[in-house]
Design a protein around this motif. Structure first.
Motif, PDB file in Angstrom:
ATOM      1  N   GLU A  89      17.324 -14.609  90.979  1.00 19.45           N
ATOM      2  CA  GLU A  89      17.583 -13.185  91.124  1.00 19.45           C
ATOM      3  C   GLU A  89      16.309 -12.489  91.586  1.00 19.45           C
ATOM      4  O   GLU A  89      15.218 -12.766  91.086  1.00 19.45           O
ATOM      5  N   ASP A  91      14.505  -8.826  92.191  1.00 19.13           N
ATOM      6  CA  ASP A  91      14.546  -7.398  91.895  1.00 19.13           C
ATOM      7  C   ASP A  91      13.670  -6.584  92.844  1.00 19.13           C
ATOM      8  O   ASP A  91      13.902  -5.399  93.065  1.00 19.13           O
ATOM      9  N   GLU A 146      17.995 -11.476  98.601  1.00 18.86           N
ATOM     10  CA  GLU A 146      18.362 -12.439  97.564  1.00 18.86           C
ATOM     11  C   GLU A 146      19.340 -13.468  98.118  1.00 18.86           C
ATOM     12  O   GLU A 146      19.200 -14.675  97.854  1.00 18.86           O
ATOM     13  N   ASN A 150      18.409 -17.500  98.527  1.00 20.73           N
ATOM     14  CA  ASN A 150      19.195 -18.506  97.827  1.00 20.73           C
ATOM     15  C   ASN A 150      19.963 -19.421  98.779  1.00 20.73           C
ATOM     16  O   ASN A 150      20.164 -20.597  98.479  1.00 20.73           O
TER      17      ASN A 150
END
Length: 430
Positions: A89, A91, A146, A150
């Motif tokens: 994750e 941020d 993100e 990923n």
């Protein structure tokens, strides 16, 4: 004899003229009988031990790297897919280095680089592939960092069947390096331009193999048209030769197009090369194990007797049917550090009929008729088992011995995909 097949060797002709060789009363036990038998158990064969070098060691000149942390065709439990969803994750902005990301994306030294499958803007280097989508304008879509991170790190989190390798999860790149590549992707906002049609995978001419594969001056493997008959007539350690039981080799026409066949006692499919090794040992005492010159030349000769005939391997009997079921599962199994399955390269709905860098990925159908084949890039004759081993090495998976049951199943699968196509052995390929 088929026009593609050379006249039999001098040694074989002399042997036939000098002796009144008669066929042994073997009936279905002889090689000719095995052409119609669905079970090879009736044919004299050494069934114990390996038909290849044992213990197995990788071929000279191949990489010595081991990828024992990753799935092989024999062990698919080593690298399971991650659970669904992002593995990291994010941020805050990644603050990656776009210049370094470009360098990494264009670098061929780590598994082939991004250009193996993607076009990536106006500065795309020569011969990019098109297995993956064109990324030239991905930055203009305001992509989510993100998601990009990923997907590069481990695309299986979003798509378990993705053709894209898990670059981060399988140790190709660090987190910072993946962040740098994300930064580079965000800079891509302009369609690609190409210097010529060779660099444009959508316009690149398809490869055409039009060399005369029957000419030994063009295809060194074609020498087997002459050396094969000589081996056929040569006495083995026990004083017998192939010709001792098969005075007329033309009677074997049509046998090779039915291989591989199932051997009930061994519970495996047996291809021509493994058959030659096990049958020769049982009948003549010769040690023609797989991948020896004698094995390859005899295999080519036996196949050449059926050149031009349609391949018609059995897949409906109990043993072959079970082998096909295993193989069908196997071709969808991800192996190696690159996490590729056979279908990723050879299924039309994935990589087949596309380019991976400058190499065109063909469909499964049509791959088998020309084996064994002369590999011009290696200056060697390769049978289909060696080609399967090379596929494993190319995806960074430890290969199996050439007589492995898994390869036998895959040989049946590949051969069945070419049912109806004419045999043309030996081929010549890059």
């Amino acid at each position: 004899m088929h026009p593609h097949t050379r006249s039999i060797g001098v040694a074989f002709r002399k042997a036939l003229q000098a002796s009144a060789v008669t066929l042994l009363a073997l009936g279905p036990v002889g090689l000719a009988g095995s052409a119609v038998a669905k079970d090879l158990g009736e044919v004299p064969m050494v069934t114990e031990g390996s038909a290849a070098q044992a213990p197995w060691t990788r071929y000279k000149g191949w990489t010595n790297n081991s990828w024992d942390k990753y799935n092989t065709l024999a062990d698919t439990s080593r690298t399971p897919a991650p659970p669904a969803g992002p593995v990291k994750e994010i941020d805050a902005p990644l603050n990656g280095d776009a210049a370094n990301g470009k360098k990494l994306a264009f670098d061929r030294s780590r598994g082939g680089g991004c250009l193996a499958c993607h076009v990536m803007g106006p500065e795309t280097a020569e011969l990019p592939g098109n297995v993956g989508v064109d990324l030239s304008q991905i930055g203009a879509t305001n992509p989510d960092e993100e998601y990009l991170f990923n997907y590069i790190w481990d695309p299986r989190a979003y798509n378990p069947e993705s053709v894209m390798p898990p670059w981060g999860a399988h140790g190709f790149y660090s987190e910072q390096e993946v962040a740098d590549m994300v930064a580079f992707l965000k800079t891509l906002k302009t369609p690609a331009t190409f210097k010529n049609e060779l660099d444009d995978p959508s316009k690149r001419p398809l490869p055409v193999e039009d060399r005369d594969w029957t000419d030994p001056f063009v295809n060194p493997a074609a020498e087997a048209f002459d050396t094969g008959p000589e081996l056929f007539a040569m006495d083995g350690p026990n004083g017998k030769s192939c010709a001792s039981c098969h005075a007329n080799p033309d009677a074997l026409k049509g046998w090779a197009v039915t291989m591989p066949k199932y051997h009930k006692g061994m519970d495996k499919m047996i291809g021509v090369e493994e058959f030659v090794a096990r049958h020769a040992k049982a009948t003549t005492g010769a040690d023609w194990i797989m991948q020896t010159s004698e094995n390859l030349h005899m295999s080519i000769y036996l196949r050449s007797l059926s050149n031009g005939m349609p391949i018609k391997v059995d897949v409906s009997s109990l043993g072959p049917k079970a082998a096909m079921e295993r193989a069908t599962k196997m071709v969808n199994t991800k192996v190696g550090q690159l996490n590729f399955a056979c279908v990723d390269c050879h299924s039309p709905d994935k990589g087949a009929n596309k380019w991976i860098r400058g190499q065109y990925l063909g469909e499964t159908a049509g791959q088998i008729p020309h084996f064994p084949t002369w590999r011009t890039s290696r200056n060697e004759i390769w049978d289909i088992r060696k080609r399967l081993q090379w596929c494993n090495i190319q995806v960074r998976a430890d290969e199996l011995p050439p007589d492995a049951k898994e390869y036998a199943d895959l040989e049946l699968y590949v051969t069945a995909a070419s049912n109806g196509l004419p045999m043309e052995s030996p081929g010549i390929r890059h």
